[in-house]
Write a protein that holds these residues in place. Structure first.
Motif, PDB file in Angstrom:
ATOM      1  N   ALA A   1      -1.015   1.135 -10.393  1.00 41.73           N
ATOM      2  CA  ALA A   1      -2.300   0.456 -10.222  1.00 41.73           C
ATOM      3  C   ALA A   1      -2.120  -0.985  -9.759  1.00 41.73           C
ATOM      4  O   ALA A   1      -2.829  -1.455  -8.856  1.00 41.73           O
ATOM      5  N   HIS A   2      -1.182  -1.713 -10.361  1.00 39.19           N
ATOM      6  CA  HIS A   2      -0.995  -3.112  -9.978  1.00 39.19           C
ATOM      7  C   HIS A   2      -0.430  -3.240  -8.565  1.00 39.19           C
ATOM      8  O   HIS A   2      -0.869  -4.096  -7.790  1.00 39.19           O
ATOM      9  N   ALA A   3       0.534  -2.398  -8.226  1.00 37.56           N
ATOM     10  CA  ALA A   3       1.115  -2.474  -6.886  1.00 37.56           C
ATOM     11  C   ALA A   3       0.089  -2.103  -5.823  1.00 37.56           C
ATOM     12  O   ALA A   3       0.058  -2.701  -4.739  1.00 37.56           O
ATOM     13  N   ALA A   4      -0.759  -1.124  -6.129  1.00 36.34           N
ATOM     14  CA  ALA A   4      -1.744  -0.678  -5.145  1.00 36.34           C
ATOM     15  C   ALA A   4      -2.930  -1.637  -5.062  1.00 36.34           C
ATOM     16  O   ALA A   4      -3.364  -2.005  -3.968  1.00 36.34           O
ATOM     17  N   MET A   5      -3.455  -2.054  -6.211  1.00 35.35           N
ATOM     18  CA  MET A   5      -4.676  -2.861  -6.204  1.00 35.35           C
ATOM     19  C   MET A   5      -4.414  -4.277  -5.700  1.00 35.35           C
ATOM     20  O   MET A   5      -5.018  -4.733  -4.731  1.00 35.35           O
ATOM     21  N   PHE A   6      -3.507  -4.990  -6.362  1.00 32.68           N
ATOM     22  CA  PHE A   6      -3.218  -6.354  -5.928  1.00 32.68           C
ATOM     23  C   PHE A   6      -2.367  -6.346  -4.665  1.00 32.68           C
ATOM     24  O   PHE A   6      -2.636  -7.072  -3.706  1.00 32.68           O
ATOM     25  N   GLY A   7      -1.337  -5.491  -4.651  1.00 31.88           N
ATOM     26  CA  GLY A   7      -0.441  -5.482  -3.510  1.00 31.88           C
ATOM     27  C   GLY A   7      -1.126  -5.100  -2.216  1.00 31.88           C
ATOM     28  O   GLY A   7      -0.926  -5.747  -1.178  1.00 31.88           O
ATOM     29  N   ALA A   8      -1.939  -4.051  -2.250  1.00 34.41           N
ATOM     30  CA  ALA A   8      -2.578  -3.573  -1.018  1.00 34.41           C
ATOM     31  C   ALA A   8      -3.878  -4.316  -0.736  1.00 34.41           C
ATOM     32  O   ALA A   8      -4.031  -4.984   0.291  1.00 34.41           O
ATOM     33  N   PHE A   9      -4.821  -4.226  -1.648  1.00 36.27           N
ATOM     34  CA  PHE A   9      -6.150  -4.776  -1.388  1.00 36.27           C
ATOM     35  C   PHE A   9      -6.192  -6.288  -1.582  1.00 36.27           C
ATOM     36  O   PHE A   9      -6.883  -7.003  -0.856  1.00 36.27           O
ATOM     37  N   GLY A  10      -5.455  -6.780  -2.583  1.00 37.49           N
ATOM     38  CA  GLY A  10      -5.442  -8.217  -2.821  1.00 37.49           C
ATOM     39  C   GLY A  10      -4.798  -8.987  -1.683  1.00 37.49           C
ATOM     40  O   GLY A  10      -5.329 -10.006  -1.223  1.00 37.49           O
ATOM     41  N   PHE A  11      -3.657  -8.514  -1.194  1.00 34.55           N
ATOM     42  CA  PHE A  11      -2.981  -9.231  -0.114  1.00 34.55           C
ATOM     43  C   PHE A  11      -3.785  -9.182   1.182  1.00 34.55           C
ATOM     44  O   PHE A  11      -3.764 -10.132   1.969  1.00 34.55           O
ATOM     45  N   LEU A  12      -4.494  -8.087   1.424  1.00 33.88           N
ATOM     46  CA  LEU A  12      -5.361  -8.066   2.602  1.00 33.88           C
ATOM     47  C   LEU A  12      -6.440  -9.136   2.475  1.00 33.88           C
ATOM     48  O   LEU A  12      -6.719  -9.877   3.427  1.00 33.88           O
ATOM     49  N   ALA A  13      -7.055  -9.222   1.289  1.00 34.86           N
ATOM     50  CA  ALA A  13      -8.090 -10.235   1.073  1.00 34.86           C
ATOM     51  C   ALA A  13      -7.526 -11.638   1.288  1.00 34.86           C
ATOM     52  O   ALA A  13      -8.155 -12.483   1.940  1.00 34.86           O
ATOM     53  N   LEU A  14      -6.338 -11.889   0.763  1.00 43.13           N
ATOM     54  CA  LEU A  14      -5.733 -13.214   0.901  1.00 43.13           C
ATOM     55  C   LEU A  14      -5.330 -13.489   2.346  1.00 43.13           C
ATOM     56  O   LEU A  14      -5.383 -14.634   2.809  1.00 43.13           O
ATOM     57  N   GLY A  15      -4.932 -12.455   3.073  1.00 45.14           N
ATOM     58  CA  GLY A  15      -4.642 -12.627   4.490  1.00 45.14           C
ATOM     59  C   GLY A  15      -5.878 -13.013   5.276  1.00 45.14           C
ATOM     60  O   GLY A  15      -5.826 -13.877   6.171  1.00 45.14           O
ATOM     61  N   MET A  16      -7.004 -12.389   4.945  1.00 44.33           N
ATOM     62  CA  MET A  16      -8.248 -12.743   5.624  1.00 44.33           C
ATOM     63  C   MET A  16      -8.670 -14.169   5.279  1.00 44.33           C
ATOM     64  O   MET A  16      -9.182 -14.902   6.135  1.00 44.33           O
ATOM     65  N   VAL A  17      -8.454 -14.572   4.029  1.00 41.32           N
ATOM     66  CA  VAL A  17      -8.753 -15.955   3.639  1.00 41.32           C
ATOM     67  C   VAL A  17      -7.933 -16.925   4.487  1.00 41.32           C
ATOM     68  O   VAL A  17      -8.451 -17.924   5.014  1.00 41.32           O
TER      69      VAL A  17
ATOM     70  N   VAL B   1       7.308  -3.158 -16.100  1.00 42.44           N
ATOM     71  CA  VAL B   1       6.286  -2.119 -16.255  1.00 42.44           C
ATOM     72  C   VAL B   1       6.853  -0.716 -16.043  1.00 42.44           C
ATOM     73  O   VAL B   1       6.664   0.178 -16.883  1.00 42.44           O
ATOM     74  N   LEU B   2       7.544  -0.490 -14.933  1.00 42.20           N
ATOM     75  CA  LEU B   2       8.062   0.852 -14.667  1.00 42.20           C
ATOM     76  C   LEU B   2       9.121   1.292 -15.679  1.00 42.20           C
ATOM     77  O   LEU B   2       9.103   2.460 -16.111  1.00 42.20           O
ATOM     78  N   PRO B   3      10.062   0.424 -16.084  1.00 41.87           N
ATOM     79  CA  PRO B   3      10.995   0.866 -17.134  1.00 41.87           C
ATOM     80  C   PRO B   3      10.297   1.295 -18.424  1.00 41.87           C
ATOM     81  O   PRO B   3      10.689   2.294 -19.037  1.00 41.87           O
ATOM     82  N   VAL B   4       9.262   0.559 -18.841  1.00 40.49           N
ATOM     83  CA  VAL B   4       8.503   0.986 -20.023  1.00 40.49           C
ATOM     84  C   VAL B   4       7.875   2.353 -19.766  1.00 40.49           C
ATOM     85  O   VAL B   4       7.892   3.242 -20.625  1.00 40.49           O
ATOM     86  N   GLY B   5       7.342   2.535 -18.562  1.00 41.55           N
ATOM     87  CA  GLY B   5       6.710   3.804 -18.230  1.00 41.55           C
ATOM     88  C   GLY B   5       7.676   4.974 -18.261  1.00 41.55           C
ATOM     89  O   GLY B   5       7.341   6.060 -18.758  1.00 41.55           O
ATOM     90  N   PHE B   6       8.887   4.771 -17.754  1.00 40.61           N
ATOM     91  CA  PHE B   6       9.868   5.861 -17.771  1.00 40.61           C
ATOM     92  C   PHE B   6      10.289   6.203 -19.202  1.00 40.61           C
ATOM     93  O   PHE B   6      10.514   7.374 -19.530  1.00 40.61           O
ATOM     94  N   LEU B   7      10.390   5.192 -20.056  1.00 38.50           N
ATOM     95  CA  LEU B   7      10.716   5.459 -21.457  1.00 38.50           C
ATOM     96  C   LEU B   7       9.564   6.176 -22.157  1.00 38.50           C
ATOM     97  O   LEU B   7       9.787   7.036 -23.016  1.00 38.50           O
TER      98      LEU B   7
ATOM     99  N   ASN C   1       0.839  -1.198   0.000  1.00 37.95           N
ATOM    100  CA  ASN C   1       0.000   0.000   0.000  1.00 37.95           C
ATOM    101  C   ASN C   1       0.875   1.248   0.000  1.00 37.95           C
ATOM    102  O   ASN C   1       0.634   2.211  -0.743  1.00 37.95           O
ATOM    103  N   PHE C   2       1.915   1.223   0.819  1.00 36.27           N
ATOM    104  CA  PHE C   2       2.821   2.367   0.878  1.00 36.27           C
ATOM    105  C   PHE C   2       3.598   2.523  -0.429  1.00 36.27           C
ATOM    106  O   PHE C   2       3.749   3.633  -0.948  1.00 36.27           O
ATOM    107  N   VAL C   3       4.085   1.403  -0.980  1.00 38.00           N
ATOM    108  CA  VAL C   3       4.882   1.467  -2.207  1.00 38.00           C
ATOM    109  C   VAL C   3       4.005   1.843  -3.404  1.00 38.00           C
ATOM    110  O   VAL C   3       4.320   2.764  -4.167  1.00 38.00           O
ATOM    111  N   GLY C   4       2.894   1.116  -3.577  1.00 39.21           N
ATOM    112  CA  GLY C   4       2.065   1.317  -4.765  1.00 39.21           C
ATOM    113  C   GLY C   4       1.252   2.590  -4.728  1.00 39.21           C
ATOM    114  O   GLY C   4       1.328   3.427  -5.636  1.00 39.21           O
TER     115      GLY C   4
ATOM    116  N   MET D   1       7.414  -7.998 -12.058  1.00 41.81           N
ATOM    117  CA  MET D   1       6.541  -7.397 -13.057  1.00 41.81           C
ATOM    118  C   MET D   1       6.622  -5.873 -13.009  1.00 41.81           C
ATOM    119  O   MET D   1       6.795  -5.207 -14.034  1.00 41.81           O
ATOM    120  N   VAL D   2       6.519  -5.308 -11.806  1.00 48.51           N
ATOM    121  CA  VAL D   2       6.445  -3.852 -11.670  1.00 48.51           C
ATOM    122  C   VAL D   2       7.798  -3.198 -11.925  1.00 48.51           C
ATOM    123  O   VAL D   2       7.900  -2.231 -12.692  1.00 48.51           O
TER     124      VAL D   2
END
Length: 760
Positions: free
Chosen positions: A623-639, A676-682, A593-596, A671-672
């Motif tokens: 988007a990927h770091a925030a959505m899956f990293g933050a919200f997805g991992f919380l969901a998986l932790g609850m599972v 993904v980020l190197p493509v974004g910087f270019l 969450n902090f990183v993404g 992935m990030v």
């Protein structure tokens, strides 16, 4: 510094009212200041080139045929295809230059020498550097010519198909509709280069960057970027000071008895809530498989590892990028939401030892309704985008065609109803706590968080396909951003607080205080922080300073969440702590969450950076770091927590989930940060040195270095898919070792309930 819970509650009310006033005023300005849809667009001789009805029809085509998930409009949407605003503006400049070159020199623009090219370019820039004073839009002869050429280009590209661009045949059903879509795109290009009445910049604050049209970053973008950097330093320091000063308790496993999984009974409603997990896992697996396909589409735009040429399977026609992208986004939201809903219904009996009559039956009904909505919504997307739903029903049953709000309105009503049913079931389950705690208690916080998700979702019902695109985007971001930066963050801190209480790591009063303070910071920054999405979409320029300030301040609650995650890590460090694995996921959620959302989100939301970056791969990384990293991992932790409580300790095996955890984390890092980020910087460099349209072009994506970086995504994507397969397989294994539920639940069966109910 001791702060009472009641004081924080009053502050939350004040912040809520302040947000309501600011965003309510913003809604009024959105309608007043939106770019005008003219009655007519006329040429120098008075002939009508286009009209308002056709422009509105073009927006309808844009939504109906899913074009927002192939390319983007005003920088919002998918990044696979062109940004239609930037593309139309770029083509307009090119065709106008050719028109004047032929008129003055009898040659194409590219054949002119540099001096003549400069002269022609200045004429075009002068034509486009205009302001609008009302009435019909008046074109020069060169603009009329360019408009017609863009129409023809869009007919060939989006109706006839263009495999080099990944556009299937008949993506737009008819030539007439393709021309209407071109008129809509050209209208957005017009208000991107046309100054507001009595203004010094265009309706989009001179976005996109296109030197040939005179579009460049405004002085306000630079000024407020500098101010934002100052606020970053001050805000981070303030956040750390505040966290340390208010003496928030950290979770601790010392000198307490943490309830073992075998110490609690599993009630029928909890077994029913567990059924959300395999449904969500199936959606999750489908999402990551589609993600792999989407990533490969950037390399092979008309096939998948040669399947089309070898076996004659027309992948592009059967499953175009736009539909695959739509499903990918919706599946991500749905599996995370389904998991959260299940967790929200699993925890109440754990805390209260109370189960309302027929609760498990109602939970099963809710799950069945969710399955119907998911199947109906995803099917409607494919049927609507492929033209199988005629008339206005495409919008009701099919594909609404707006990113994150793709499913038809009927299915959106179903989702809203599902949230409301969940809230009702949560109220029933939490009743013993609700009856004894104040309105700012922990159980109330859970309901407020869930209710805010439903409340914000209603903003998606405030527009139609004919609504001005700027107003549409205003309300769409109310749902998307305020979910992600407001309601979802609120839900995270509330559900984590509730989980800590269920483990006896925090008292209920301490958890309430921590949750309320973080909710205050999230609401105080994240809600108005939505305004950074309004900078380039035709909204008033007042949002530039407002968005700069509040987007920067969004970092403060994320610092809190990161600090809390580190405290949680320390709490689970003891070898005897039984819930290390669930906490690994929860801590990972805080870090990502902090990183993404924090680091990557802050960087791309500086106005000057965002001007060039908006709608590039840097946003994909965020988007990927925030959505899956933050919200997805919380969901998986609850599972993981729910499963561990539902399986006898001697039969519990967390090795597969631990393997999946590391596959996901390592895969997401690769992935990030490797692809993904190197493509974004270019892309950022290309946008800055050339134009935004160049950064989003097929020519950019087809460069050897960019293609190599796309291939470099394969290891990360493979690990994420592998982790999800391991996770799904482990759920099948664990299905056969779940404990039986208790038939006669009572508070004495719950190891934590008495302590929580007695904590006043």
């Amino acid at each position: 510094m001791e702060i009472q819970r009641k004081t924080i509650a009053k502050a939350i009310v004040v912040v809520f009212v302040f947000n309501l006033v600011v965003m309510g005023a913003g809604a009024w300005f959105a309608y007043q200041e939106a770019p005008p849809i003219p009655d007519e667009v006329v040429g120098p001789d008075g002939d009508v080139v286009a009209n308002g009805d056709v422009i509105r029809e073009g927006k309808t085509v844009f939504q109906k045929d899913g074009l927002m998930n192939h390319g983007s409009i005003l920088g919002n949407g998918a990044y696979y295809g062109a940004d239609y605003t930037a593309d139309a503006l770029d083509l307009k400049v090119q065709f106008m230059r050719n028109y004047y070159a032929q008129e003055r020199y009898g040659e194409s623009y590219d054949q002119l020498d540099s001096a003549d090219q400069a002269a022609v370019a200045n004429v075009v820039k002068s034509d486009l550097d205009d302001s609008y004073e009302g009435g019909a839009i008046r074109y020069t002869a060169a603009e009329v010519y360019a408009h017609e050429q863009v129409r023809q280009e869009y007919v060939e590209r989006y109706h006839e198909g263009d495999h080099e661009r990944g556009v299937p045949v008949n993506m737009i059903d008819s030539e007439e509709e393709a021309r209407a879509f071109a008129d809509f795109a050209m209208w957005t290009a017009w208000f991107s280069h046309t100054d507001r009445p009595d203004g010094t910049h265009s309706y989009t604050n001179d976005w996109p960057y296109q030197p040939g049209a005179g579009n460049d970053a405004t002085a306000a973008s630079m000024t407020w970027s500098v101010i934002a950097m100052v606020l970053l330093v001050a805000g981070a320091g303030l956040g750390i000071w505040l966290y340390k000063s208010v003496e928030l308790p950290e979770p601790s496993a010392e000198d307490i008895t943490v309830p073992e999984p075998g110490d609690v009974s599993v009630f029928p409603s909890q077994r029913a809530a567990l059924r959300f997990i395999p449904v969500a896992a199936g959606l999750f697996l489908a999402q990551v498989l589609l993600g792999g396909l989407l990533a490969h589409f950037y390399i092979e735009r008309a096939g998948f590892f040669g399947i089309e040429s070898i076996f004659g399977v027309p992948i592009l026609q059967l499953l175009p990028f736009a539909i695959a992208k739509t499903w990918h986004i919706d599946l991500g939201i749905l599996w995370i939401a389904a998991t959260w809903l299940g967790a929200g219904l699993f925890l109440p009996p754990l805390l209260t030892g109370y189960e309302p009559p027929k609760q498990s039956r109602y939970i099963n009904v809710l799950l069945g309704a969710i399955v119907v909505v998911v199947v109906g919504g995803l099917s409607g997307i494919w049927l609507g985008a492929n033209g199988y739903i005629d008339g206005s029903l495409w919008w009701i049953l099919g594909n609404e065609g707006l990113e994150y709000l793709e499913v038809g309105k009927l299915w959106q009503f179903g989702i809203l109803a599902g949230f409301l049913i969940w809230a009702g079931l949560a109220v029933r389950g939490l009743k013993p706590l609700l009856d004894k705690e104040p309105p700012y208690g922990l159980a109330h916080m859970i309901l407020y968080a869930g209710g805010s998700i439903a409340l914000l979702f209603t903003a998606g019902f405030l527009f139609t396909p004919e609504t001005n695109i700027a107003v549409t985007e205003f309300w769409r971001w109310w749902v998307v951003h305020m979910w992600v930066e407001g309601a979802f963050e609120f839900f995270i801190v509330a559900i984590v607080g509730l989980t800590l209480v269920s483990m006896n790591l925090l008292s209920r009063r301490s958890a309430e205080k921590a949750v309320m303070l973080q909710a205050l910071l999230v609401m105080g920054t994240g809600i108005i922080g939505v305004s950074h999405h309004y900078w380039w979409v035709g909204m008033p320029d007042m949002w530039v300073p407002i968005g700069s300030v509040f987007s920067t301040l969004e970092l403060i609650p994320l610092v809190f969440i990161l600090y809390e995650a580190l405290g949680q890590y320390r709490a689970m460090s003891g070898e005897s702590f039984p819930y290390r694995l669930p906490f690994m996921f929860i801590v990972a959620s805080g870090v990502w969450n902090f990183v993404g959302a924090g680091v990557l989100g802050f960087f791309i939301n500086l106005p000057l950076i965002n001007y060039y970056e908006h709608g590039t791969y840097l946003t994909v990384g965020h988007a990927h770091a925030a959505m899956f990293g933050a919200f997805g991992f919380l969901a998986l932790g609850m599972v993981t927590y729910m499963l561990q409580l539902s399986i006898d300790a001697e039969r519990w095996d967390g090795s597969w989930l631990r393997a999946a955890f590391w596959c996901w984390n390592v895969g997401l890092v690769l992935m990030v940060f490797v692809s993904v980020l190197p493509v974004g910087f270019l892309q950022l460099e290309t946008a800055f040195t050339g134009s935004y349209a160049a950064a989003r072009s097929v020519a950019f994506y087809d460069q050897p270095l960019i293609q190599t970086l796309f291939w470099a995504r394969l290891p990360g994507d493979t690990l994420i898919i592998l982790g999800t397969v391991i996770y799904a397989a482990d759920l099948v294994r664990k299905r056969f070792v779940l404990r039986q539920s208790a038939d006669d639940p009572s508070v004495e069966d719950m190891a934590v309930a008495e302590g929580i109910l007695g904590d006043d």
